[in-house]
Design an enzyme around this catalytic site. Structure first.
Site, PDB file in Angstrom:
ATOM      1  N   GLU A  42      20.627  -5.917   6.470  1.00  0.00           N
ATOM      2  CA  GLU A  42      20.298  -4.480   6.379  1.00  0.00           C
ATOM      3  C   GLU A  42      20.570  -3.893   8.021  1.00  0.00           C
ATOM      4  O   GLU A  42      19.945  -2.879   8.123  1.00  0.00           O
ATOM      5  CB  GLU A  42      18.536  -4.752   6.294  1.00  0.00           C
ATOM      6  CG  GLU A  42      18.075  -5.073   4.987  1.00  0.00           C
ATOM      7  CD  GLU A  42      18.621  -4.280   3.804  1.00  0.00           C
ATOM      8  OE1 GLU A  42      19.276  -3.164   3.840  1.00  0.00           O
ATOM      9  OE2 GLU A  42      17.992  -4.553   2.716  1.00  0.00           O
ATOM     10  N   HIS A  79      11.197  -4.420   8.306  1.00  0.00           N
ATOM     11  CA  HIS A  79      11.264  -4.044   6.910  1.00  0.00           C
ATOM     12  C   HIS A  79      10.813  -5.385   6.287  1.00  0.00           C
ATOM     13  O   HIS A  79      10.596  -6.474   6.966  1.00  0.00           O
ATOM     14  CB  HIS A  79      12.796  -4.294   6.442  1.00  0.00           C
ATOM     15  CG  HIS A  79      12.971  -4.362   5.099  1.00  0.00           C
ATOM     16  ND1 HIS A  79      12.628  -3.542   3.947  1.00  0.00           N
ATOM     17  CD2 HIS A  79      14.058  -5.366   4.520  1.00  0.00           C
ATOM     18  CE1 HIS A  79      12.904  -4.210   2.868  1.00  0.00           C
ATOM     19  NE2 HIS A  79      13.520  -5.264   3.130  1.00  0.00           N
ATOM     20  N   HIS A 113       8.268  -6.872   2.319  1.00  0.00           N
ATOM     21  CA  HIS A 113       8.148  -6.606   0.873  1.00  0.00           C
ATOM     22  C   HIS A 113       6.743  -6.715   0.631  1.00  0.00           C
ATOM     23  O   HIS A 113       6.208  -7.773   0.009  1.00  0.00           O
ATOM     24  CB  HIS A 113       8.977  -7.681   0.287  1.00  0.00           C
ATOM     25  CG  HIS A 113      10.397  -7.909   0.453  1.00  0.00           C
ATOM     26  ND1 HIS A 113      11.257  -8.600  -0.344  1.00  0.00           N
ATOM     27  CD2 HIS A 113      11.274  -6.820   0.960  1.00  0.00           C
ATOM     28  CE1 HIS A 113      12.623  -8.385   0.143  1.00  0.00           C
ATOM     29  NE2 HIS A 113      12.644  -7.323   0.586  1.00  0.00           N
ATOM     30  N   GLU A 161      -8.114   5.574   6.192  1.00  0.00           N
ATOM     31  CA  GLU A 161      -7.437   5.218   7.139  1.00  0.00           C
ATOM     32  C   GLU A 161      -6.127   5.708   6.910  1.00  0.00           C
ATOM     33  O   GLU A 161      -4.934   5.678   7.716  1.00  0.00           O
ATOM     34  CB  GLU A 161      -7.374   3.713   7.355  1.00  0.00           C
ATOM     35  CG  GLU A 161      -8.413   3.119   7.728  1.00  0.00           C
ATOM     36  CD  GLU A 161      -8.777   3.411   9.318  1.00  0.00           C
ATOM     37  OE1 GLU A 161      -7.790   3.145  10.265  1.00  0.00           O
ATOM     38  OE2 GLU A 161      -9.784   3.677   9.616  1.00  0.00           O
ATOM     39  N   HIS A 176      11.621  -2.344  -4.077  1.00  0.00           N
ATOM     40  CA  HIS A 176      12.108  -3.423  -2.933  1.00  0.00           C
ATOM     41  C   HIS A 176      11.450  -3.572  -2.077  1.00  0.00           C
ATOM     42  O   HIS A 176      10.788  -4.700  -1.720  1.00  0.00           O
ATOM     43  CB  HIS A 176      13.579  -2.687  -2.541  1.00  0.00           C
ATOM     44  CG  HIS A 176      14.212  -3.528  -1.744  1.00  0.00           C
ATOM     45  ND1 HIS A 176      15.370  -3.375  -1.166  1.00  0.00           N
ATOM     46  CD2 HIS A 176      13.660  -4.603  -0.555  1.00  0.00           C
ATOM     47  CE1 HIS A 176      15.656  -4.514  -0.237  1.00  0.00           C
ATOM     48  NE2 HIS A 176      14.704  -5.008  -0.029  1.00  0.00           N
TER      49      HIS A 176
HETATM   50  P1  13P Z   1      18.201 -10.307   5.363  1.00  0.00           P
HETATM   51  O1  13P Z   1      17.908 -11.942   5.039  1.00  0.00           O
HETATM   52  O2  13P Z   1      19.519 -10.276   5.375  1.00  0.00           O
HETATM   53  O3  13P Z   1      17.691  -9.915   6.533  1.00  0.00           O
HETATM   54  O4  13P Z   1      17.568  -9.586   4.091  1.00  0.00           O
HETATM   55  C1  13P Z   1      16.463  -9.985   3.674  1.00  0.00           C
HETATM   56  C2  13P Z   1      15.922  -8.662   2.903  1.00  0.00           C
HETATM   57  O5  13P Z   1      14.709  -8.384   2.781  1.00  0.00           O
HETATM   58  C3  13P Z   1      17.065  -7.598   2.360  1.00  0.00           C
HETATM   59  O6  13P Z   1      16.556  -6.300   2.032  1.00  0.00           O
HETATM   60 ZN    ZN Z   2      14.348  -6.719   1.626  1.00  0.00          ZN
END
Ligand code: 13P
Ligand code: ZN
Length: 271
Positions: free
Chosen positions: A107, A131, A133, A161, A202
């Protein structure tokens, strides 16, 4: 210090249950004083960027490695993260420390383009992009077709909050291929107005001055989604903070909610 903070937040992301396998990545735009704390090498060969970032020319970025597992980053930092130097024209990078046998996160385009925007928008204050999930926010994407307005009307109404910790609102972006220049360009455009973005189906991409602050923003948004899930399991959301109550909460802390989210209607939801 910046490396220690990255290692701590990597552990935290794993403990939160937001980082299955290699999910997630972190980048830090390092200030000059932080460079002395790291044993930087002379630098390897330059790698050209598909989308140059002249706004970051000459900057040093601490980034996690492609494929690294958040729960393991603190055990082998030299393999699972590293420092990149951007060239004088912002068109290429080279490794100055770490990333031993690995490469930067897939990313990287989103991280670099987003840092360029948030650096300008925050007057240089925002240095960390995270980033991850978080499952309840991802599940929310499957419930209905959101836009930024409807998503934040819901999230802010579930817990006071919300408007305090992400007053700039969580931007909703339609699905794009992970790691693509397309997702990077969409994120960069959304970051002109928002410090946090939900990538449909995502995960979340958040920018803040520190790793702790970025984690806290994501935590607040994920908490609201968890509250929504629990309320639905208890029979559905019947009420919620009204726009007037959300405005009062924000005003009590001197916070201005992002424009265009709160309407005049009461706290009932379309979902
Ligand atoms: P990377 O392992 O390349 O950082 O990717 C993880 C990810 O969450 C891609 O969106
Ligand atoms: Zn990701």
């Amino acid at each position: 210090m910046y490396l220690d903070d990255l290692l701590l937040v990597a552990d935290e992301l794993a403990r939160a249950g937001w980082a299955e396998a290699n999910a997630g990545n972190v980048s830090v735009r390092l200030p000059d004083e932080a460079l002395a704390e790291l044993p930087l090498g002379p630098g390897g060969p330059w790698t050209p960027l598909a989308r140059p970032v002249p706004e970051l020319a000459g900057e040093h970025m601490l980034v996690t490695a492609r494929g690294c597992q958040m729960r393991l980053v603190s055990r082998r930092p030299q393999r699972d993260c590293g420092v990149l130097e951007l060239s004088g024209d912002g068109a290429a990078w080279r490794v100055r420390w770490g990333l031993e046998g690995t490469t930067p996160t897939s990313e990287l385009p989103s991280h670099l383009l987003s840092h360029a925007v948030r650096k300008a928008r925050s007057g240089g204050a925002e240095r960390v992009i995270l980033h991850t999930h978080p499952p309840a926010l991802i599940a929310l994407c499957h419930v209905r077709a959101w836009d930024t307005r409807s998503l934040n009307q819901l999230l802010w109404s579930l817990h006071p909050e919300g408007v305090c910790l992400f007053p700039g609102a969580l931007a909703y972006l339609p699905f794009a291929i992970p790691g693509s220049v397309e997702i990077a360009e969409q994120t960069c455009a959304a970051f002109a107005e928002h410090a946090m973005v939900l990538w449909e189906y995502h995960g979340v991409f958040a920018s803040a001055p520190t790793a702790d602050a970025a984690f806290g923003m994501v935590q607040a948004a994920e908490k609201a989604a968890v509250i929504y899930r629990d309320a639905c399991a208890m029979g559905g959301v019947r009420r919620g903070l009204s726009p007037a109550q959300i405005r009062q909460v924000a005003a009590s802390l001197g916070i201005t909610p992002a424009p265009g989210i709160l309407g005049e209607e009461d706290g009932s939801h379309a979902v």
